[in-house]
Design a protein around this motif. Sequence first.
Motif, PDB file in Angstrom:
ATOM      1  N   GLU A 164       2.969 -48.835   1.097  1.00 44.15           N
ATOM      2  CA  GLU A 164       3.470 -50.153   1.492  1.00 44.15           C
ATOM      3  C   GLU A 164       2.474 -50.951   2.323  1.00 44.15           C
ATOM      4  OE1 GLU A 164       6.196 -51.431   0.384  1.00 44.15           O
ATOM      5  OE2 GLU A 164       6.932 -49.624  -0.631  1.00 44.15           O
ATOM      6  N   ALA A 165       1.712 -50.265   3.179  1.00 44.84           N
ATOM      7  CA  ALA A 165       0.847 -50.988   4.108  1.00 44.84           C
ATOM      8  C   ALA A 165      -0.570 -51.204   3.576  1.00 44.84           C
ATOM      9  CB  ALA A 165       0.781 -50.234   5.441  1.00 44.84           C
ATOM     10  N   LEU A 166      -1.029 -50.363   2.672  1.00 44.21           N
ATOM     11  CA  LEU A 166      -2.398 -50.490   2.169  1.00 44.21           C
ATOM     12  C   LEU A 166      -2.471 -51.545   1.068  1.00 44.21           C
ATOM     13  CD1 LEU A 166      -3.552 -46.759   2.054  1.00 44.21           C
ATOM     14  CD2 LEU A 166      -4.019 -48.480   3.796  1.00 44.21           C
ATOM     15  N   PRO A 167      -3.640 -52.166   0.905  1.00 43.65           N
ATOM     16  CA  PRO A 167      -3.780 -53.233  -0.109  1.00 43.65           C
ATOM     17  C   PRO A 167      -3.886 -52.674  -1.518  1.00 43.65           C
ATOM     18  CG  PRO A 167      -5.884 -52.854   0.979  1.00 43.65           C
ATOM     19  CD  PRO A 167      -4.864 -51.996   1.699  1.00 43.65           C
ATOM     20  N   ALA A 192     -14.138 -48.734   3.485  1.00 41.77           N
ATOM     21  CA  ALA A 192     -14.415 -48.087   4.766  1.00 41.77           C
ATOM     22  C   ALA A 192     -15.600 -47.146   4.640  1.00 41.77           C
ATOM     23  CB  ALA A 192     -13.176 -47.321   5.224  1.00 41.77           C
ATOM     24  N   LEU A 193     -16.043 -46.638   5.788  1.00 46.44           N
ATOM     25  CA  LEU A 193     -17.122 -45.644   5.850  1.00 46.44           C
ATOM     26  C   LEU A 193     -18.358 -46.124   5.085  1.00 46.44           C
ATOM     27  CD1 LEU A 193     -15.093 -42.332   5.401  1.00 46.44           C
ATOM     28  CD2 LEU A 193     -15.859 -43.401   7.519  1.00 46.44           C
ATOM     29  N   PHE A 194     -18.916 -47.245   5.563  1.00 40.77           N
ATOM     30  CA  PHE A 194     -20.135 -47.811   4.986  1.00 40.77           C
ATOM     31  C   PHE A 194     -19.958 -48.148   3.505  1.00 40.77           C
ATOM     32  CE2 PHE A 194     -21.347 -44.773   8.327  1.00 40.77           C
ATOM     33  CZ  PHE A 194     -21.934 -45.634   9.242  1.00 40.77           C
ATOM     34  N   VAL A 226     -15.637 -45.632   0.716  1.00 34.61           N
ATOM     35  CA  VAL A 226     -14.269 -45.184   0.507  1.00 34.61           C
ATOM     36  C   VAL A 226     -13.336 -46.379   0.482  1.00 34.61           C
ATOM     37  CG1 VAL A 226     -12.372 -43.773   1.405  1.00 34.61           C
ATOM     38  CG2 VAL A 226     -14.738 -43.000   1.676  1.00 34.61           C
ATOM     39  N   ALA A 227     -12.451 -46.400  -0.512  1.00 37.52           N
ATOM     40  CA  ALA A 227     -11.480 -47.486  -0.643  1.00 37.52           C
ATOM     41  C   ALA A 227     -10.069 -46.917  -0.550  1.00 37.52           C
ATOM     42  CB  ALA A 227     -11.673 -48.223  -1.970  1.00 37.52           C
ATOM     43  N   PHE A 228      -9.316 -47.357   0.461  1.00 35.97           N
ATOM     44  CA  PHE A 228      -7.918 -46.946   0.624  1.00 35.97           C
ATOM     45  C   PHE A 228      -7.030 -48.022  -0.005  1.00 35.97           C
ATOM     46  CE2 PHE A 228     -10.162 -44.971   4.192  1.00 35.97           C
ATOM     47  CZ  PHE A 228      -9.732 -43.657   4.074  1.00 35.97           C
TER      48      PHE A 228
END
Length: 417
Positions: free
Chosen positions: A153-156, A171-173, A176-178
């Motif tokens: 619900e909260a992540l894009p 993220a992390l340079f 990584v994509a959440f």
Amino acid sequence: MAVVTEEPKAGFRLGMLIYDTRYRSITIQIVVLFLVMLGAAWLIDNLLRNLAALGRGIDFGFLWNRAGYDINQTLVEYTNDSTHARATLVGLLNTLLIAFLGCVAATVLGVIAGVLRLSKNWVVARLMTVYVEIFRNIPLLLWILMIYTVFTEALPAPNAFRGENPAASMALFDTVAFTNRYTAIPWLVFDRSLGWLQLGPIWLNLDFTAIIVALVGGFLINRAILKRATRIQEATGVRPTTWWQSLLALFGPIIVLKFALGTHFDYPSLQGFNFTGGLQVSNSLVALWLALTLYTAAFIAEIVRAGINAISRGQSEAAFALGLRPGRTMSLIILPQAMRVIIPPLISQYLNLTKNSSLAIAVGYMDLRGTLGGITLNQTGRGLEAMLLLMLIYLIISLTISSAMNVYNQSVKLKER
């Protein structure tokens, strides 16, 4: 001349099995064992008679029928045309994966939290106390559902990473994509791959097998180097320099393997509306792993704290008197002795984490419970057979973990003369 005659020995009588203390305990054990076996035989006979009355028998032939359902994350090749046995194998590997990742992460986090709970810094100690009390006093299922809800619900969405000014960023340079569907992470790629080896129904990735062999081999070689240095130190009083040998043993095989296989990372990148490249890890796996880790680490933290408190304060005071710093005292003096107290209850936490992974079905992660004990059971109607297999597999896993940890426990326990 007097003749001495031996007093005749009393013969064995049946009443001695009850009234003679030498035989009474054995008699009771035999009777109890017989009654237990009789009760088990009656239950099994009753079950078989009821199944026969329904026109059904115990048959495991359903395992070789077509499964007909998809599994979202697999470690071996699988399609909906595969058999139920193949689906069970996929579920088993998924269970072992989450159990291994959870045990490693929970151990690291639990040890850190347990040590910090004893910190002289009031804020750090209280924060760790709050963490432990919150996570271990709320049911695990609620943590799994809450973390999964946050991820979904909260992540894009993946398309939120598009454009020159995207609404979301990696993220992390930028590796990584959440997202609300999966987590895209870098993954190893081999330009000169060794390929796959088929062992019955299992396909073995030779590249990752070589990496595991190199890591384990390096660890064993380094252990032998350190043992040799210890022997020399005990014999001569001087410890030889081994840091360069340890570095060579630990990292040398991996470096050689990297260049031999042409190993490099494949990073995820957005192509259209989805990420390609790298590895896409389902949010169900990430949420389950995170919940199991945080929940079990709270219990491990208390085990570690109790183990450290079991060591006499005199040990720390003696180490400080010799000039050792608190960090070195903890790693060289306190924790090695505390391991004798920590390991036995730690085994129980590993077993609990492995069995708690069966809650994965709540977030759609297809482990052993979701495949054999879920869809396969519902499709085939073979509830008894599926549950028997499920119980047997979990029993074997638990006994294997317990045996391996008991071997380690024997190696760290106090050696008495």
